[in-house]
Structure formats: C-alpha cells, structure tokens
Design an enzyme around this catalytic site. Structure first.
Site, PDB file in Angstrom:
ATOM      1  N   ILE A  94      60.953  30.362  20.843  1.00 36.90           N
ATOM      2  CA  ILE A  94      60.596  31.120  19.658  1.00 36.90           C
ATOM      3  C   ILE A  94      59.385  30.430  19.041  1.00 36.90           C
ATOM      4  O   ILE A  94      59.152  29.244  19.257  1.00 36.90           O
ATOM      5  CB  ILE A  94      61.754  31.244  18.638  1.00 36.90           C
ATOM      6  N   ASP A  95      58.593  31.195  18.318  1.00 38.51           N
ATOM      7  CA  ASP A  95      57.338  30.676  17.797  1.00 38.51           C
ATOM      8  C   ASP A  95      57.558  29.515  16.834  1.00 38.51           C
ATOM      9  O   ASP A  95      58.632  29.380  16.235  1.00 38.51           O
ATOM     10  CB  ASP A  95      56.568  31.781  17.068  1.00 38.51           C
TER      11      ASP A  95
END
Length: 319
Positions: free
Chosen positions: A138-139
């Site tokens: 995930i970012d």
C-alpha cells in the site's frame, strides 16, 4: 545468500502467443521482469523441457518450469528496530497495520525507516524470503493492513491467491464530490505516457476492477467503501479520479483544493490540514497458507482520518 527456487505453471489461454518474458511476469508477479529475464538467459527456465529466448512466444497449455537460485537480500536492506503495529502473527504469516508515512520497500531515497527494515529486525528469517515476505503493497501515505509471508510455502500460497483474485481487500476512503450511488470501475491501468511516476486508465494497461459503495454523503464529499479484485499501483486513487471523484487530500490525482460553498470554517481548516490521500486498508482476508481456513482481520480508521470524518459529519448536520 541464496534460496533454491522451484516453480511450475501452465500457460493459460489469455497468455497464448505472449513473449516468454511477458508470460513469466504475469505468472510469477512476485519476481521482477528483469530477474525473470536473467533466469531465462541463464538457462534456468524451461518450456516443455526446451530452452527459449525471452522474446520467443509461448502457447496455451505449455508447462513452464523455473529451477534456479534466488539471491535473497539487497545490500541496502538491513534490520532496524522500528516499532510495528502487529495485528496477528503465527508460524506462517504476519499481519501489520501500517501507519501513514511508512514506505513498504527500500528504494531510491528510502533506504531506512521502511517496513522491510522493521520486519528484518522483528523476524530475521525474512531475509530468506523474496521481498522479505511482502506480497502486496500500500502507498506510503495510505494506512492499514498488509500481509507478510514468513515461509516460502506461505509466500507462494498468498501470491497464488492474489493471482486468483480470492484475497479479500476492503478499503475506506473519502472522495471529493457527492456520489449518487455505488458502482464498479472496470478499467485497465498502466503508466502515464509522459509522467512515469503516475498511473492512468489506459487501454494498454493491465486489467483493474474496483467495486465501491456509499457509506455516507456530506456537503461536498462522500465516505465510500472500496473492494479490490485486482491490485494495481494506485488503483483506487486512479479509478476514483477517472470517474471524477478523486480522493480527498490526494497530492497526485486530487487536483486543486476548492472550498465547498457553505462549509464551516472549522471543517474547512480540518480538510485543508489533511495532507495525504484519505485511504485506509481496513479489511484483509484469505485462506491461511497452512490450515486452509478462511481468516480475516479488521482495523479501525487511523486517528487523523477519523477526525476528518467527524468534521465532515458535523458540517453536514448544519446544512
């Protein structure tokens, strides 16, 4: 340090006629295309017991085998005693609740302070697993659940489940604009043809499917729940921007901030102070690699996103 890799799969119908290096990248996404190409050229990849070149095409039904040694750990990957929010851990998997601001993998400009650095300190054996056991990302600015494999068996199982689209991944997000209803965005995503750091909807991209539904509407925003079928880079952010409902606070896809007419000063200040995309990976589920049982976890919204929601709810009550 190296680890013996023995993998085998069959070319599915949708990959018929692809170059061998392209097909391998789709069959075994846990490895980079560059790494796979090196193995092909080294003779570590066989197709129906034949040695092919990276550019040679493959045919549906052909058996592809990889027998090689994987050089495990990049020299820049080292253990750091960084606190982790561990939701669950057993002999096969670790479930982490990642905070905003933490990069998942070391890379250019981010050799320290990453999730990988923290994991190697917590579980040194992860140095023997591809990508330190991380099978999805995930970012940096996104919060929430990530799964980490502690063994090669668990790693292969989780990667296979991701490929089969059976992993449950559910996010909460706050989108700009008032949505009338939920829906599905089924649009391929690829690199932007000019800005290679950005992703975009592109007919030459990879398939990407995002389901979304409305949780609550506000004056000029909507609290939504998103479910992923695929896991493309920036998928939810790109898909929501594509339907003209980018995520609040998104510095890349969100566009210029506009003050909604009638919004209270306190709510405006809270919204303007939120400097990351309002996105949280709240639910994660899969078949346990060892037991085969369906397992899942859920974590609450982080404090900053909950504060943002509270401000939007209060503002909406004044309409």
């Amino acid at each position: 340090m190296s680890e013996k890799i023995e993998l085998e799969d069959f070319i599915p119908e949708e990959m018929n006629g692809l170059r061998l290096d392209q097909a391998l990248a789709k069959l075994f996404p846990e490895f980079s295309r560059g790494q796979l190409t090196k193995w092909i050229k080294a003779g570590d990849v066989s197709v129906e017991q034949r040695q092919l070149r990276p550019r040679d095409s493959v045919t549906v039904g052909e058996r592809v085998s990889i027998n090689t040694q994987l050089e495990i750990q990049d020299e820049s990957w080292h253990a750091e005693p960084i606190a982790l929010d561990i939701v669950h851990e057993d002999d096969a998997v670790i479930i982490i609740n990642k905070p905003a601001g933490m990069v998942v993998h070391p890379g250019a400009g981010n050799h320290q302070g990453t999730l990988v650095n923290a994991l190697l300190a917590h579980t040194p054996q992860l140095a023997n697993i591809p990508r330190a056991g991380i099978v999805h990302r995930i970012d940096k600015a996104t919060t929430g659940l990530l799964m980490i494999a502690k063994t090669l068996q668990a790693h292969n199982s989780l990667v296979s489940q991701l490929q089969a689209r059976t992993v449950q991944r559910e996010y909460q997000a706050i989108a700009i604009g008032v949505m009338t209803a939920g829906g599905t965005v089924d649009e391929p995503i690829g690199r932007h043809h000019i800005d290679r750091k950005r992703m975009t909807v592109s007919q030459t991209g990879k398939p990407a499917v995002t389901h979304y539904r409305v949780i609550q509407r506000f004056r000029a925003h909507t609290h939504i729940r998103c479910k992923l079928e695929t896991g493309r880079t920036h998928q939810i952010r790109v898909h929501m921007a594509h339907i003209r409902h980018p995520l609040l606070g998104d510095p890349v896809y969100g566009g210029r901030f506009k003050i909604p007419k009638g919004m209270s000063e306190s709510c405006r200040e809270t919204v303007q102070a939120f400097r990351r995309q309002a996105l949280h990976a709240g639910v994660l589920g899969f078949k346990h690699p060892t037991t085969g049982e369906d397992v899942s976890w859920q974590v609450d919204l982080p404090e900053d996103m909950q504060t943002l929601l509270d401000a939007l709810v209060k503002d909406a009550s004044q309409i």
